[in-house]
Write a protein that holds these residues in place. Structure first.
Motif, short mmCIF file in Angstrom:
data_model
loop_
_atom_site.label_atom_id
_atom_site.label_comp_id
_atom_site.label_asym_id
_atom_site.label_seq_id
_atom_site.Cartn_x
_atom_site.Cartn_y
_atom_site.Cartn_z
N GLN A 287 21.50 39.36 2.92
CA GLN A 287 20.73 38.12 2.79
C GLN A 287 21.28 37.01 3.68
N VAL A 288 22.61 36.91 3.75
CA VAL A 288 23.19 35.87 4.59
C VAL A 288 22.77 36.08 6.04
N GLY A 291 19.13 35.26 6.51
CA GLY A 291 18.91 33.82 6.46
C GLY A 291 19.35 33.14 7.74
N VAL A 292 20.57 33.47 8.17
CA VAL A 292 21.10 32.84 9.37
C VAL A 292 20.27 33.24 10.59
N MET A 294 17.17 34.04 10.64
CA MET A 294 15.91 33.33 10.56
C MET A 294 16.06 31.89 11.05
N ILE A 295 17.14 31.24 10.63
CA ILE A 295 17.37 29.86 11.07
C ILE A 295 17.51 29.82 12.59
N ILE B 98 13.35 28.18 4.25
CA ILE B 98 13.40 29.48 3.57
C ILE B 98 14.60 30.28 4.07
N GLY B 99 14.83 30.23 5.38
CA GLY B 99 15.99 30.91 5.94
C GLY B 99 17.28 30.37 5.32
N SER B 100 17.34 29.05 5.16
CA SER B 100 18.52 28.45 4.55
C SER B 100 18.67 28.92 3.11
N LEU B 102 17.65 31.75 1.85
CA LEU B 102 18.15 33.13 1.87
C LEU B 102 19.65 33.16 2.14
N ALA B 103 20.07 32.38 3.12
CA ALA B 103 21.50 32.36 3.47
C ALA B 103 22.34 31.89 2.30
N ARG B 105 21.54 31.99 -0.89
CA ARG B 105 21.49 33.01 -1.94
C ARG B 105 22.49 34.12 -1.62
N GLY B 106 22.44 34.57 -0.35
CA GLY B 106 23.34 35.64 0.05
C GLY B 106 24.80 35.22 -0.04
N ALA B 107 25.06 33.97 0.36
CA ALA B 107 26.43 33.48 0.32
C ALA B 107 26.93 33.43 -1.12
N LEU B 110 27.76 36.87 -2.24
CA LEU B 110 29.02 37.33 -1.65
C LEU B 110 30.22 36.69 -2.33
N ARG B 114 27.18 39.66 -7.78
CA ARG B 114 25.78 39.78 -8.10
C ARG B 114 25.54 39.89 -9.61
N TYR B 213 22.59 34.56 -9.02
CA TYR B 213 22.36 34.14 -7.63
C TYR B 213 20.89 34.17 -7.23
N GLU B 214 20.05 34.83 -8.01
CA GLU B 214 18.63 34.87 -7.65
C GLU B 214 17.79 33.86 -8.41
N ILE B 217 14.84 30.94 -6.56
CA ILE B 217 13.43 31.02 -6.18
C ILE B 217 12.55 30.41 -7.25
#
Lengths: 320, 289, 260
Positions: A287-288, A291-292, A294-295, B98-100, B102-103, B105-107, B110, B114, B213-214, B217
């Motif tokens: 996901q990171v 996301g990155v 995409m940005i 949206i990209g931010s 996702l990032a 969420r992923g961060a 990590l 989860r 973490y989810e 949304i």
């Protein structure tokens, strides 16, 4: 007249033939089960992404809810096969028709929105579908167990995966052929005018409300076809496959590829599906990285990564 | 039973109201729909859970750290991502946020794993029993925090130069720039405020519903629903909209089916967008302006 | 004149929240003639164009195209019935070549719809050839030479965009052509070319409505002039009549001298 290509359709067909031949070759050559599944998934997602390119790229109407139509397609196939006992062909046809009709009906109200309100509205629509799909257990099986044990596609000595591979090639070519015909015709030109200005589109004689509904329906149909294939391939799945995440991934495929050609969508789907599977340990940071990426793409290549790369490449060649 | 459902609706509604407030502040300052707003709340909860449960930090310190962390994330988001695309079309901006999201969420996944994590209730405040309706201690905390945050925001925006400057920059960016108000600065401030409020709201919610973490949304969408129902850009409307969404959800899960509560508020969002884009409440405000 | 009226406007009104943008305006337009619509800024000229094209609904009054009442006819149906227009600022579609923009103008002559293009794609190719032919003719007529046709329309110089826009309107083969300040931003020689182009377009047998501030052009090519002021019709008549009209001179004092 000969100086100016009045129709790119012929060229698009040539590309399509090439793609089909390439994929067929891949089908014969790939032996690894894993590679095969990655390519199948890429092709299946491409079908939806091609449709979404028509809607987002050409008509300029963003959708963050197309995962819902993929889901509807998948559940339609499951329902037709398990409950109605229909043959696969009819199940797939239903997975194209039903989302198309639903899309057409939803499009009129939802496409009255534009800009970020449209993004919000379609995102909410996709979320509603997810919640409903998780709850209507009679039809969908909810989150657990979901749909299980759809019949194998093994046919005439070909294994399940091989049959689905061929089906996917066929579906992808069909989707691309449809998209190419639309894009290169007067309807496609009208859509491109519409994207720039609805006023101008109306004043050249295009019924914009109807055009938007139709292209929304086409993209929903292709998403449905993609979902139908996904159901056939996976045989077991649940509602979590069709959440907001899928909608965002589909839109990313379009943007990673290109907003202005249908071929970009294929590039985008392969990039989004294949890359994570190639990088070891990528899944943790998936996901990171998404996301990155995409940005970065939106900041530096807002027309699509594929298209920007293509431009850079052709520009170099021309100036060299 | 009915009153109990209303009370829990109000409590959840206060959280949505805070989500909508952050969203509104950013929208007013930059006209950006921040799809990463819900991630602030997710981060607030996950940060608090991580600090309190894993690092054994006292709860008040954990809350402050969650707020500070989210404020920092907001600042980075504005400066690092959105500033670079101020003149882009809506699709680009939407995809950037949206990209931010996702990032982030992923961060979070990590950094904190989860798994669903839990935070103990803050305590101190008693459980209030009115007749046969009881208000949980954490609910009281949430209501109090919303009141304090709203009052503070009202004070900032109507009584301080800073707040007036931000309002000016949103209404007349060019004129404001001529007066020495830098739009980039007000944009960053707005995002810092949204981050802080989101982090606080997420931290407050964490003891009532687990941190995950989810979560972002759906929390984000609820915040949108609240802000849109209250009339986009209207802070008071955002709070009222939040309470409304909270009530609708609570009533749905109390009297219809709990599984559908999310669907109902999202449907409400869609219907309001299409039928009453000016919002369900806040009409008077729109007219006055 | 009534007999051959292409466009007949009677008592048309439109107000926005109490402001009368267009109030009780009536006039005729004949085929083969350039009719000018003039008036100070904010007089309601562009609003009237929007009412004619159906982009805005009129509050009152009737609009007839060749005797057919257009009330309730949506903009796209009016376009198909033969009303074409240009815009104050040229509206070139992004990402489309000049030729494609003009081909898009010929939308109503395309023979294939969405379904047709799916089922019989070869029709698309034949159709495209035909539409490109039509578009090419229109482009040649407005004086955009072939070397420009493949370029992205939005990148063209302003004067060229204006021409392409007229070509796009011509590709609709309109009975009624509405031009919203086509000479704005053009230099003298470009404006002169435009004037003779408009005369020749009218000579095809089309009715041309010219909204323009360039009084030299208006006076030299229009057969009939309608003057609007604050949404109302101030005067109407041949150029000589208008030039001598006291009310018009009062409304225009300064402006006429400045331009002419």
């Amino acid at each position: 007249m000969t100086l100016h290509k009045t129709s790119r359709l012929r060229r698009d067909w040539q590309i399509l033939a090439l793609v089909a031949a390439l994929l067929a070759l891949v089908e014969f050559c790939v032996s690894s089960q894993f590679h095969r599944s990655v390519i199948i998934l890429s092709m299946i997602h491409s079908v939806a992404a091609v449709g979404l390119t028509l809607l987002v790229g050409y008509a300029g109407q963003v959708s963050l809810g197309h995962g819902a139509f993929v889901g509807i397609g998948a559940y339609t196939v499951a329902f037709c096969l398990q409950r109605l006992g229909l043959p696969v062909v009819f199940a797939l046809a239903a997975a194209v028709v039903l989302p198309g009709i639903l899309g057409f009906l939803i499009a009129r109200p939802i496409l009255r929105l534009s800009g970020h309100n449209l993004a919000l509205g379609t995102l909410a629509l996709g979320a509603v579908f997810y919640v409903v799909a998780a709850q209507v257990r009679d039809v969908t099986g909810g989150l657990d167990p979901g749909i299980v044990d759809l019949p194998s596609m093994a046919f005439a000595g070909l294994a399940h995966e091989r049959v689905v591979f061929w089906l996917s090639i066929f579906a992808l070519c069909l989707a691309a052929a449809i998209a190419a015909s639309i894009v290169d015709g007067r309807f496609g030109r009208g859509l491109m005018i519409l994207r720039s200005s609805e006023l101008v589109a109306e004043c050249i004689g295009m019924n914009t409300a109807r055009a938007k509904s139709m292209i929304f329906a086409v993209s929903a149909s292709l998403a449905g076809l993609s979902g139908g294939l996904l159901a056939l391939y996976l045989r077991s799945f649940n509602a979590s496959a069709f959440g907001v995440g899928l909608s965002i991934e589909l839109l990313m495929m379009v943007i990673v590829g290109s907003l202005s050609t249908i071929w970009g969508a294929m590039f985008g789907s392969f990039a989004i599906i294949v890359l994570p599977n190639l990088l070891e340990g990528f899944d943790q940071a998936k996901q990171v990285v998404y996301g990155v990426a995409m940005i970065l793409i939106m900041l530096f290549a807002p027309n699509g990564l594929g298209e920007t790369l293509f431009r850079v490449f052709t520009f170099r060649r021309k100036s060299a | 039973m009915f009153l109990q459902v209303v009370v829990s609706g109000i409590v959840v509604g206060c959280v949505y109201g805070m989500a909508a407030l952050g969203f509104t502040i950013v929208y007013n300052a930059t006209k950006i729909i921040n799809f990463a707003n819900g991630e602030f709340m997710m981060l607030g909860g996950v940060l608090l859970a991580g600090l309190v449960a894993a690092a054994k930090v006292p709860i008040p310190v954990g809350i402050l750290a969650a707020i500070a962390g989210c404020a920092l994330v907001g600042w980075v988001l504005q400066r690092g991502v959105l500033d670079g695309a101020r003149n882009s079309d809506p699709l680009t901006l939407v995809m950037l946020t949206i990209g931010s999201a996702l990032a982030l969420r992923g961060a979070a996944a990590l950094a904190f794993g989860r798994d669903v994590s839990f935070v103990p209730e803050f305590g101190v405040l008693p459980l209030v029993l009115l007749g046969n309706v009881y208000i949980p201690s954490q609910g009281l905390w949430i209501i109090m925090v919303l009141v304090v945050v709203s009052a503070a925001l009202w004070y900032v925006f109507s009584r301080t130069m800073l707040g007036k400057a931000m309002r000016a920059a949103s209404q007349e960016p060019r004129a404001a720039a001529l007066c020495g108000i830098e739009p980039r600065r007000t944009a960053a401030l707005a995002m810092i405020m949204a981050g802080s409020i989101g982090g606080l709201a997420g931290a407050m919610l964490a003891p009532m519903s687990a941190a995950f973490y989810e979560n972002g949304i759906f929390l984000g969408l609820k915040g949108f629903a609240a802000a849109v129902a209250g009339g986009l850009g209207n802070p008071l409307g955002a709070v009222v909209g939040g309470l409304l969404i909270g009530l609708v959800e609570s009533l749905t899960s109390g009297f219809v089916a709990s599984g559908f509560k999310d669907a109902v508020s999202f449907m409400l969002l869609i219907l309001v967008l299409i039928l009453r884009p000016q919002g369900l409440v806040g009409k008077a405000v729109v007219r006055r302006v | 004149m009534t007999l051959q009226a292409t466009l007949e406007i009677a008592g048309v009104s439109k107000s926005f929240g109490g402001v009368h943008a267009v109030a009780d305006v009536s006039f005729f337009m004949a085929r083969g003639e350039v009719t000018a619509l003039i008036g100070p800024n904010g007089a309601g000229k562009t609003t009237l164009i929007n009412l004619l094209t159906g982009v805005l609904p009129a509050d009152r009054g009737t609009i007839r195209l060749e005797g057919r009442d257009l009330a309730g006819t949506p903009a796209y149906m009016r376009a198909r019935a033969g009303i074409a227009r240009t815009y104050q600022t040229p509206q070139m579609a992004q990402g489309m070549s000049v030729l494609m923009n003009v081909m898009a103008g010929a939308y109503r002559f395309g023979k294939h719809g969405l379904l047709g293009s799916l089922l019989r794609p070869w029709l698309v190719m034949a159709d495209n050839e035909e539409l490109a032919e039509r578009a090419g003719t229109c482009l040649a007529r407005v004086g955009v030479s072939e070397e420009w046709w493949g370029r992205p329309a939005a990148d063209l110089p302003y004067g060229h965009q204006r021409r392409v826009e007229i070509a796009r309107a011509l590709a609709q083969d309109p009975k009624l052509l509405l031009l919203d300040e086509p000479a704005a931003g053009l230099n003298r020689s470009e404006a002169d070319e435009l004037a003779s182009l408009l005369v020749s377009i009218a000579a095809d047998g089309r009715a041309v409505l010219l909204v323009e501030h360039d009084m030299g052009m208006v006076m030299s090519i229009s057969s009939h002039i309608v003057v609007l002021n604050f949404g109302r019709k101030l005067a109407e008549g041949a150029p000589e009549t208008i030039k001598a009209d006291k009310d018009v001179i009062a409304a225009y004092l300064g402006i006429v001298e400045e331009v002419a």
